[in-house]
Design an enzyme around this catalytic site. Structure first.
Site, PDB file in Angstrom:
ATOM      1  N   CYS A 187       5.302  -8.015  29.815  1.00 40.60           N
ATOM      2  CA  CYS A 187       6.049  -7.140  30.715  1.00 40.60           C
ATOM      3  C   CYS A 187       7.132  -6.394  29.929  1.00 40.60           C
ATOM      4  CB  CYS A 187       6.598  -7.913  31.916  1.00 40.60           C
ATOM      5  SG  CYS A 187       7.126  -6.810  33.276  1.00 40.60           S
ATOM      6  N   HIS A 203       1.832 -10.594  34.153  1.00 37.39           N
ATOM      7  CA  HIS A 203       2.552 -11.855  33.983  1.00 37.39           C
ATOM      8  C   HIS A 203       1.621 -13.063  34.092  1.00 37.39           C
ATOM      9  CE1 HIS A 203       6.795 -10.612  33.948  1.00 37.39           C
ATOM     10  NE2 HIS A 203       6.461  -9.672  34.816  1.00 37.39           N
ATOM     11  N   GLU A 237       2.345 -15.943  33.105  1.00 37.79           N
ATOM     12  CA  GLU A 237       3.216 -17.117  33.303  1.00 37.79           C
ATOM     13  C   GLU A 237       3.660 -17.298  34.751  1.00 37.79           C
ATOM     14  OE1 GLU A 237       6.332 -13.861  32.728  1.00 37.79           O
ATOM     15  OE2 GLU A 237       4.197 -14.213  32.394  1.00 37.79           O
TER      16      GLU A 237
END
Length: 251
Positions: A96, A184, A186
């Site tokens: 990001c 993302h 994560e």
């Protein structure tokens, strides 16, 4: 192999106590992909100093509420750190904001996109297959939360994945060991939903936030992207060990 995670932002204050910080999210994700990885973090956005990249095994740069154009006191040092890391051939991973910062520092351009907010589950087409991108998938899906994008990749960057909304969704660098992703991997879906709910109405339009939350019912490829990142790190470690004339260490 030790991965140094440069923390460039925190979860928003209203939900911060309910969720781990971004380095912990990445450590959980990547540990599942490669149990030989170890981790340390540098809280750059809250005042920690950056180490000498030449002494690091590998670096990951997290997401952030800041943009590359913001006058944060740590922004200039981060851009220098990225360039020094590239010069030292220290493996780099960006996600990001980290994706955008790497592109900006290495000669590309990142800024707010006229396409507005990207939120929810986004699908990307794979258009190049570096050695680390295994599995034969035609594309992948991740949760996203961004207004900024890479608008022009830097010299030596190859587009790995793309979409209509995000043309430069994943990059692989030819002149230095570096890869980056706009989405993302994560983020767990519950965290993404909490983030969209918090931003619903301002700054994200209500209908867009509602659609983003609904889209989280679609499958994601967090584990696949984690595997690709781990494989990239493993391959760069092995390449460095061969060039140094030594067997690669597991850490």
């Amino acid at each position: 192999m030790k991965l140094t995670i440069v923390e460039t932002g925190l979860p928003p204050a209203p939900i911060r106590a309910d969720w781990p910080r971004y380095p912990e999210m990445f450590a959980r994700l990547l540990s599942a992909a490669d149990g030989d990885l170890s981790f340390e973090s540098v809280a750059l956005s809250t005042g920690a100093a950056l180490p000498d990249p030449a002494g690091l095994d590998a670096v990951l740069i997290t997401g952030s509420p800041s943009g590359v154009y913001d006058a944060e006191p740590w922004m200039g040092p981060l851009m220098d750190f990225i360039r020094w890391s590239a010069a030292a051939k220290t493996p780099l991973v960006g996600v990001c904001f980290g994706h955008q910062a790497m592109a900006q520092a290495l000669g590309g351009r990142a800024a707010k996109s006229d396409k507005g907010w990207g939120v929810g589950r986004h699908d990307y087409e794979i258009v190049a297959r570096p050695d680390w991108l295994d599995g034969g998938l035609p594309g992948f899906a991740l949760g996203v939360s961004h207004q900024d994008q890479v608008l022009a990749p830097p010299p030596g960057a190859r587009v790995v994945a793309t979409s209509d909304f995000t043309p430069y969704a994943a990059l692989s660098y030819e002149t230095t060991p570096a890869i980056s992703f706009q989405g993302h991997p994560e983020f767990e879906d519950d965290y993404s939903a909490a983030l969209y709910t918090l931003r619903r109405g301002a700054p994200v339009p209500e209908a867009l936030a509602d659609a983003a939350i609904a889209s989280l019912g679609a499958p994601h490829n967090n584990a696949d992207v984690a595997r690709w990142i781990a494989r990239f790190l493993r391959e760069t470690r092995e390449t460095r060990a061969r060039s140094d004339g030594a067997a690669p260490s597991p850490r």
